[in-house]
Write an enzyme that holds these catalytic residues in place. Structure first.
Site, PDB file in Angstrom:
ATOM      1  N   HIS A 162      -1.762   1.569 -11.212  1.00  0.00           N
ATOM      2  CA  HIS A 162      -0.555   1.377 -10.402  1.00  0.00           C
ATOM      3  C   HIS A 162      -0.366  -0.038  -9.891  1.00  0.00           C
ATOM      4  O   HIS A 162       0.524  -0.277  -9.064  1.00  0.00           O
ATOM      5  CB  HIS A 162      -0.574   2.301  -9.187  1.00  0.00           C
ATOM      6  CG  HIS A 162      -0.468   3.755  -9.514  1.00  0.00           C
ATOM      7  ND1 HIS A 162       0.720   4.427  -9.593  1.00  0.00           N
ATOM      8  CD2 HIS A 162      -1.432   4.664  -9.794  1.00  0.00           C
ATOM      9  CE1 HIS A 162       0.501   5.695  -9.888  1.00  0.00           C
ATOM     10  NE2 HIS A 162      -0.805   5.863 -10.023  1.00  0.00           N
TER      11      HIS A 162
ATOM     12  N   LYS B 274      10.169  -0.260   2.490  1.00  0.00           N
ATOM     13  CA  LYS B 274       8.970  -0.161   1.632  1.00  0.00           C
ATOM     14  C   LYS B 274       7.808  -0.753   2.425  1.00  0.00           C
ATOM     15  O   LYS B 274       8.030  -1.347   3.481  1.00  0.00           O
ATOM     16  CB  LYS B 274       9.167  -0.934   0.331  1.00  0.00           C
ATOM     17  CG  LYS B 274       9.788  -2.329   0.521  1.00  0.00           C
ATOM     18  CD  LYS B 274      10.035  -3.045  -0.790  1.00  0.00           C
ATOM     19  CE  LYS B 274      11.299  -2.638  -1.492  1.00  0.00           C
ATOM     20  NZ  LYS B 274      11.091  -1.843  -2.685  1.00  0.00           N
ATOM     21  N   ARG B 275       6.567  -0.640   1.899  1.00  0.00           N
ATOM     22  CA  ARG B 275       5.448  -1.265   2.598  1.00  0.00           C
ATOM     23  C   ARG B 275       5.718  -2.754   2.790  1.00  0.00           C
ATOM     24  O   ARG B 275       6.437  -3.357   1.996  1.00  0.00           O
ATOM     25  CB  ARG B 275       4.164  -1.142   1.772  1.00  0.00           C
ATOM     26  CG  ARG B 275       3.425   0.150   1.921  1.00  0.00           C
ATOM     27  CD  ARG B 275       2.172   0.160   1.057  1.00  0.00           C
ATOM     28  NE  ARG B 275       2.473  -0.160  -0.306  1.00  0.00           N
ATOM     29  CZ  ARG B 275       1.727  -0.936  -1.090  1.00  0.00           C
ATOM     30  NH1 ARG B 275       0.619  -1.474  -0.631  1.00  0.00           N
ATOM     31  NH2 ARG B 275       2.070  -1.168  -2.333  1.00  0.00           N
TER      32      ARG B 275
ATOM     33  N   LYS C 294       6.557  -8.318  -1.998  1.00  0.00           N
ATOM     34  CA  LYS C 294       7.842  -7.599  -1.934  1.00  0.00           C
ATOM     35  C   LYS C 294       8.927  -8.472  -1.310  1.00  0.00           C
ATOM     36  O   LYS C 294      10.105  -8.160  -1.360  1.00  0.00           O
ATOM     37  CB  LYS C 294       7.675  -6.293  -1.155  1.00  0.00           C
ATOM     38  CG  LYS C 294       6.747  -5.305  -1.870  1.00  0.00           C
ATOM     39  CD  LYS C 294       6.592  -4.022  -1.089  1.00  0.00           C
ATOM     40  CE  LYS C 294       5.554  -3.081  -1.673  1.00  0.00           C
ATOM     41  NZ  LYS C 294       6.061  -2.226  -2.747  1.00  0.00           N
TER      42      LYS C 294
ATOM     43  N   THR D  93       9.664   2.956  -6.761  1.00  0.00           N
ATOM     44  CA  THR D  93      10.318   4.261  -6.929  1.00  0.00           C
ATOM     45  C   THR D  93      11.463   4.371  -5.932  1.00  0.00           C
ATOM     46  O   THR D  93      12.396   5.137  -6.147  1.00  0.00           O
ATOM     47  CB  THR D  93       9.326   5.422  -6.717  1.00  0.00           C
ATOM     48  OG1 THR D  93       8.542   5.135  -5.552  1.00  0.00           O
ATOM     49  CG2 THR D  93       8.426   5.616  -7.913  1.00  0.00           C
TER      50      THR D  93
ATOM     51  N   LYS E 109      15.429   6.091  -6.007  1.00  0.00           N
ATOM     52  CA  LYS E 109      16.014   6.959  -4.972  1.00  0.00           C
ATOM     53  C   LYS E 109      17.366   6.410  -4.525  1.00  0.00           C
ATOM     54  O   LYS E 109      18.331   7.152  -4.335  1.00  0.00           O
ATOM     55  CB  LYS E 109      15.057   7.068  -3.769  1.00  0.00           C
ATOM     56  CG  LYS E 109      13.762   7.797  -4.106  1.00  0.00           C
ATOM     57  CD  LYS E 109      12.657   7.579  -3.070  1.00  0.00           C
ATOM     58  CE  LYS E 109      11.311   7.949  -3.686  1.00  0.00           C
ATOM     59  NZ  LYS E 109      10.160   7.400  -2.944  1.00  0.00           N
TER      60      LYS E 109
HETATM   61  C1  26V Z   1      -2.055  -2.283  -2.221  1.00  0.00           C
HETATM   62  C2  26V Z   1      -2.532  -3.342  -1.489  1.00  0.00           C
HETATM   63  C3  26V Z   1      -3.059  -3.081  -0.151  1.00  0.00           C
HETATM   64  C4  26V Z   1      -3.581  -4.226   0.610  1.00  0.00           C
HETATM   65  C5  26V Z   1      -3.262  -5.586   0.133  1.00  0.00           C
HETATM   66  C6  26V Z   1      -3.046  -5.761  -1.299  1.00  0.00           C
HETATM   67  C7  26V Z   1      -2.465  -4.606  -2.018  1.00  0.00           C
HETATM   68  C8  26V Z   1      -1.872  -4.775  -3.221  1.00  0.00           C
HETATM   69  C9  26V Z   1      -1.370  -3.716  -3.935  1.00  0.00           C
HETATM   70  C10 26V Z   1      -1.488  -2.465  -3.446  1.00  0.00           C
HETATM   71  C11 26V Z   1      -0.960  -1.346  -4.257  1.00  0.00           C
HETATM   72  C12 26V Z   1      -1.976  -0.318  -4.603  1.00  0.00           C
HETATM   73  C13 26V Z   1      -1.481   0.692  -5.576  1.00  0.00           C
HETATM   74  C14 26V Z   1      -0.082   1.141  -5.329  1.00  0.00           C
HETATM   75  O1  26V Z   1       0.218   1.709  -4.304  1.00  0.00           O
HETATM   76  N1  26V Z   1       0.783   0.900  -6.286  1.00  0.00           N
HETATM   77  C15 26V Z   1       2.178   1.303  -6.236  1.00  0.00           C
HETATM   78  O2  26V Z   1       2.306   2.475  -7.046  1.00  0.00           O
HETATM   79  C16 26V Z   1       3.639   2.943  -7.129  1.00  0.00           C
HETATM   80  C17 26V Z   1       3.612   4.230  -7.922  1.00  0.00           C
HETATM   81  O3  26V Z   1       3.242   3.981  -9.234  1.00  0.00           O
HETATM   82  C18 26V Z   1       4.516   1.893  -7.778  1.00  0.00           C
HETATM   83  O4  26V Z   1       5.847   2.362  -7.824  1.00  0.00           O
HETATM   84  C19 26V Z   1       4.463   0.598  -6.986  1.00  0.00           C
HETATM   85  O5  26V Z   1       5.175  -0.400  -7.653  1.00  0.00           O
HETATM   86  C20 26V Z   1       3.011   0.179  -6.811  1.00  0.00           C
HETATM   87  O6  26V Z   1       2.902  -0.940  -5.933  1.00  0.00           O
END
Ligand code: 26V
Length: 834
Positions: A380, A568-569, A574, A676, A680
């Site tokens: 992901h 979003k987060r 982003k 996603t 929506k």
């Molecule tokens: C999390 C974090 C947390 C702390 C700092 C750095 C960092 C970088 C990336 C992430 C994402 C972790 C995995 C995730 O949540 N991916 C998301 O998955 C979604 C479902 O597939 C996708 O639509 C999003 O684009 C993707 O970011």
């Protein structure tokens, strides 16, 4: 009040009879009487004396009762037919609320709402009493929840396996512009949907040591001196849409073991209260909190414990029920598929090997064949900081046997690489699992399964050609794409009932079962009456939300303004900061020319920042600081307003998305795996302003360039800069007077804030050379926003764009995504439950 409802209710059976089968005895009157009886049975009082919360609890538990017979029947059918079962292993399930979606899926929403009205009960009020199940950070967890809904709705025998966190993702309060985190005590009142299944508990073993001895020519391994943790499952029915299917979401809770035998292993007697108490809380901490951060975590050991807890409890319980069916263990891969959602549960590979080799005494080769055929993995993110790596010393101590299995997997894999590429140590280093004192969890998942998928076409291409190119060459058939999706039942039917009705009137209801049929709406994209209808629905939604904003935030906003939404987060990639920079630019321009002809706009932000992510928290403070100044500046005639929506979560998403005119999907190209939210919004008629990133690319391909506003660098350009350099953000700051003015204004106190308050943002943009190319994309973003302003002035054109987006959104229903997973990865078929 904790309330867990089991199968025991005396009247349950009778009630289930009413909603099942052809005769469907369920009607308003039977519901009213069931509801009254439910209150009497649960609380020993009459309906009129019950509180709102009691009414909500009774309603939820009644709905659950209604689904129970089909839950049992679904399970029985799967068993009797020997259908292949899919288990979706995920550390996150961001479910939100279930009351309304369960009613919709059971097909009794209208009758129940009417019946409640006749009883003088406001259904919406009861709905608001349900706590969001916020067991996820963002897109990854919400995707898991959409997939559960789709699996059940198209009849795929698929179940969720996760952790029942006592506290979900923190509740966000905004105090003086700052994010403050409060524990999310979601189980405080009642979780009416779950059933605790104590008799299905599992023992998970940590620490200790492994003793090996030869027995009958075989090396046997025994785990000694371990700490035993009891994993107790809580099951939640996952109700399919009007199809009798009820799948299962099993969430595990960690508890202290009770039996003397297991307890003795922990080295103290039950009389030793002090130590026993410490032991208890250390055990319970395993399922205490969801990590609000996918990487950089404090308490890394606890996170690793959580991952093994999930994987071991999940696999042991799957194998226990498989073995009860008397099928051969050698056929496990024919009847079971295990999906690893991101790297977090990738230890499933080693745990299944442990069970097959140590407990079932299979040969390593046979166990490996079964394991790799059973496991599949979704990636992901390409962000390296989110790809998990565990220190081997932590690993070894916590999970001695699993670690030795991973070592053996790695040893054999290295041999395989060297056979294909003799003496190529570079290849070995790039692909092996244990490297540099760390276990690379993604590598374990790739090696130990038969499928690796990305979540949008672009993302999969980047994985195949860049991030995981060596693996793709090594396993040419393993990599594939499965573009994400969203359940149209929650994100359109449930959250936007008026739009749903307008669509039904125009094209009938076929799209509900076959969402791709939404494309028939294209016929109406140029129909002025239909455009007006959709415009008015959006306006009504906006009016309702404007009242909420006035009430909650004391900010008066204009429902006729463009609702421009980024929810979003919060993360630098982003680029919420770029959005804000454009707002400041617009404000600066308006200050100079208050009569400038722009359509009034309300900018909405909603985002949680990981508590340890300072830059993200500073960005929240900056948004609120700028918002305060602009919202209170009379000189710009209310042309722009900014609203920061506190505590963004699933139930808030359901309210804001149907109001959006413009959807902000502005990540640095290549960084957002899919997104996603973008889907929506389009499904609710918002037009997207987008970089060519993640699934935005596929949205553009579907709607065509005329129905989306794109801007910015391509992924290719971004990656080339990352590789070869050639970008200097300071030059953009020095050369573009708009940028200089924005940044100097913010840093110089134009909007308020302490000295140096926004230093992290300044440093990231200027001193650290703007890793996410905010300044480089700024100019084209401003132009794109200008284009949006002009397009919106032509209502007819804008509504044509809006309807075209709705029409093409059907391809992004997660029902389609799940069909692809089922056919191409899991090799399983939908089943009809009669
Ligand atoms: C999390 C974090 C947390 C702390 C700092 C750095 C960092 C970088 C990336 C992430 C994402 C972790 C995995 C995730 O949540 N991916 C998301 O998955 C979604 C479902 O597939 C996708 O639509 C999003 O684009 C993707 O970011």
């Amino acid at each position: 009040m904790i309330c867990t409802i089991g199968y025991k209710h005396t009247k349950a059976k009778e009630m289930q009879m009413k909603v099942r089968g052809e005769s469907m005895k369920f009607n308003k009157e039977s519901f009213k009487s069931d509801f009254k009886k439910k209150i009497e049975n649960m609380f020993g009082m009459e309906l009129n004396d019950s509180s709102k919360l009691q009414k909500y609890v009774a309603l939820g538990s009644l709905i659950k009762d209604y689904s129970t017979e089909n839950w049992i029947k679904t399970n029985k059918t799967y068993k009797a037919n020997g259908n292949k079962q899919v288990y979706y292993f995920s550390m996150e399930f961001l479910i939100g609320r279930l009351l309304k979606s369960n009613l919709i899926n059971l097909g009794i929403e209208e009758q129940c709402a009417d019946a409640l009205k006749e009883l003088n009960i406001d259904f919406n009020e009861l709905e608001e009493l349900e706590a969001d199940a916020g067991l996820g950070n963002g897109g990854l967890g919400r995707l898991a929840a959409c997939f559960l809904d789709s699996m059940a709705s198209i009849g795929v025998p698929g179940h969720g396996c996760g952790i029942r966190y006592r506290y979900g993702l923190f509740e966000q309060k905004i105090v003086d512009g700052y994010q403050v985190e409060i524990p999310d005590n979601w189980l405080k009142e009642a979780n009416v949907w779950e059933t605790r299944k104590d008799n299905k508990s599992i023992i998970v073993k940590f620490n200790g040591n492994i003793v090996s001895e030869m027995k009958n020519g075989r090396l046997n391994f025994t785990h000694e001196n371990y700490t035993a943790v009891k994993a107790v499952p809580y099951d939640t029915p996952v109700i399919g849409y009007k199809n009798n299917t009820v799948n299962n979401l099993r969430l595990w809770s960690a508890e202290m073991v009770e039996t003397e035998e297991e307890f003795d292993f922990c080295g103290f007697s039950k009389g030793d209260y002090g130590r026993a108490q410490n032991y208890k809380s250390s055990i319970e901490s395993i399922s205490q909190i969801l990590y609000p951060d996918d990487s950089h975590t404090e308490g890394k050991i606890l996170r690793l414990k959580q991952q093994y807890f999930l994987v071991s409890a999940g696999l042991q319980s799957i194998l226990r029920s498989y073995k009860a069916s008397e099928k051969s263990i050698h056929d496990l891969d024919k009847y079971v598929s295990i999906h690893i959602n991101d790297t977090h549960p990738s230890m499933a590979v080693a745990e299944l090997m442990r069970i097959l080799v140590d407990e079932d005494e299979l040969t390593w080769e046979e166990a490996w064949r079964i394991t790799t055929n059973t496991m599949s993995y979704t990636n992901h993110t390409i962000l390296s900081e989110a790809l998990e790596k565990w220190d081997i010393n932590i690993f070894k101590e916590l999970l001695p046997r699993v670690y030795s299995i991973i070592k053996e997997i790695d040893r054999r894999f290295k041999d395989e690489i060297l056979q294909k590429h003799p003496n190529n140590w570079e290849k070995v280093n790039s692909m092996c699992i244990i490297h540099d004192g760390k276990v690379r969890m993604a590598n374990l998942a790739i090696v130990g399964g038969h499928s690796v998928n990305g979540v949008a076409k672009l993302h999969t291409e980047i994985l195949k050609n860049r991030e995981l190119a060596d693996f793709n060459r090594f396993y040419p058939n393993k990599f594939n794409n499965k573009t994400n999706g969203i359940t149209h039942r929650r994100w359109l039917i449930q959250s936007n009932p008026k739009l749903t009705e307008a669509i039904n009137e125009a094209i009938g209801k076929g799209w509900v079962k076959e969402p791709k049929q939404l494309v028939s709406l294209l016929k109406y994209a140029k129909n002025e009456d239909f455009k007006e209808k959709v415009y008015n629905i959006k306006k009504e939604n906006k009016e309702v939300f404007s009242n909420h904003v006035a009430e909650k935030y004391g900010v008066k906003i204009d429902p006729n303004s463009i609702f421009d939404v980024q929810v979003k987060r919060l993360h630098a990639y982003k680029r919420q900061a770029m959005n804000l920079m454009n707002i400041v630019h617009l404000y600066n321009t308006l200050k100079e020319n208050p009569n400038m002809d722009i359509v009034p706009r309300t900018f909405f932000f909603g985002a949680k920042a990981s508590p340890s992510y300072y830059l993200a928290k500073e960005t929240i403070k900056l948004i609120n600081t700028v918002a305060y100044k602009i919202n209170n500046d009379k000189s710009i005639n209310d042309k722009i307003k900014i609203v920061f929506l506190e505590n963004y979560r699933v139930s808030l998403a359901e309210r804001i998305i149907p109001c959006a005119d413009l959807s902000e999907q502005i990540s640095t190209a290549s960084k957002e795996a899919s997104g996603t939210g973008n889907m929506k919004f389009m499904m609710n008629g918002a037009v997207t302003i987008a970089t060519l990133d993640g699934a935005n690319v596929e949205i553009r391909d579907a709607v065509g360039d005329d129905n989306i506003v794109t801007f910015g660098m391509t992924a290719e350009e971004v990656m080339n800069h990352e590789k070869y350099g050639g970008y200097c953000s300071r030059d953009y700051y020095n050369d573009d007077m708009r940028i200089k003015r924005i940044i100097d204004g913010i840093m110089g106190g134009q909007f308020g804030g302490y000295n140096n308050e926004f230093n992290n943002i300044y440093n990231s943009l200027i001193n650290y050379n703007d890793e996410y190319f905010v300044l480089k994309d700024f100019d084209s973003y401003v132009k794109a926003q200008d284009k949006v302003n002009n397009l919106y002035k032509n209502r007819s054109k804008w509504m044509e764009m809006s309807i075209t987006n709705i029409a093409h959104s059907g391809i992004f229903s997660s029902d389609n995504t799940i069909k692809e997973y089922a056919n191409e990865i899991w090799n399983t078929k939908p089943i009809n439950i009669k």
